[in-house]
Design an enzyme around this catalytic site. Structure first.
Site, mmCIF file in Angstrom:
data_model
loop_
_atom_site.group_PDB
_atom_site.id
_atom_site.type_symbol
_atom_site.label_atom_id
_atom_site.label_comp_id
_atom_site.label_asym_id
_atom_site.label_seq_id
_atom_site.Cartn_x
_atom_site.Cartn_y
_atom_site.Cartn_z
ATOM 1 N N ARG A 50 0.890 -1.174 0.000
ATOM 2 C CA ARG A 50 0.000 0.000 0.000
ATOM 3 C C ARG A 50 0.917 1.209 0.000
ATOM 4 N NH1 ARG A 50 -2.299 4.259 0.256
ATOM 5 N NH2 ARG A 50 -4.400 4.641 0.974
ATOM 6 N N GLU A 58 -10.865 6.091 -4.916
ATOM 7 C CA GLU A 58 -11.420 4.750 -4.756
ATOM 8 C C GLU A 58 -12.161 4.327 -6.020
ATOM 9 O OE1 GLU A 58 -11.474 2.607 -1.868
ATOM 10 O OE2 GLU A 58 -9.869 3.979 -1.311
ATOM 11 N N ARG A 92 -0.865 -5.108 5.068
ATOM 12 C CA ARG A 92 -0.112 -4.720 3.871
ATOM 13 C C ARG A 92 1.122 -3.926 4.283
ATOM 14 N NH1 ARG A 92 -5.058 -1.681 0.955
ATOM 15 N NH2 ARG A 92 -4.870 -0.647 2.959
#
Length: 159
Positions: A50, A58, A92
């Protein structure tokens, strides 16, 4: 039981400290969206990355596809270096992706395809890149009132 919890916490701390002290190198094998990719290391381990300090639109937001395409053209199928900055709540790796001297996180900001995620990162350069993109009305900054992804995620989903 209490000692076991302390041992687990200590081992988790040691592992995360060790992980953060090294850079990752791998081939980008998947681009989930503008700010999330998966790399395959030489050890054949898949690691989800990430991008640290930024937030791209998004899925469902304007410029989401363009941010994803930008990230894909920048790094898909290429060997990248990831400077690790932490681990997020989803497990992540939070990182900065580099190909040579080019920094993907900065390039997304520079091209108006990401917000500087100031809540988690105070890097002045990231703020400056975002401001420059706003001034030049690049991509998301051409819209009258772009909605930051962290605000978009809070909205109730339509069914």
């Amino acid at each position: 039981m209490k000692n076991l919890k302390h041992l687990f916490f200590f081992l988790s701390f040691l592992i995360s400290t060790f992980m953060l002290s090294q850079n990752l190198i791998g081939k980008v094998i998947k681009v989930a969206d503008g700010d999330t990719v998966t790399i395959l290391t030489e050890e054949n381990e898949q690691i989800k990355i990430r991008l640290y300090g930024i937030d791209c639109p998004e899925k469902g937001q304007d410029y989401s596809s363009k941010a994803s395409a930008f990230t894909s053209s920048f790094c898909f199928g290429k060997i990248v270096k990831v400077t690790q900055k932490g681990i997020d709540r989803y497990g992540r790796v939070l990182g900065i992706i580099l190909i040579g001297k080019k920094n993907l996180n900065e390039e997304l900001l520079k091209n108006g395809l990401a917000w500087h995620y100031k809540y988690f990162d105070k890097t002045q350069k990231y703020s400056d890149l975002e401001q420059e993109a706003k001034k030049n009305k690049l991509n998301i900054w051409i819209m009258n009132n772009p909605i930051a992804p962290w605000d978009y995620r809070k909205k109730p989903k339509k069914r």
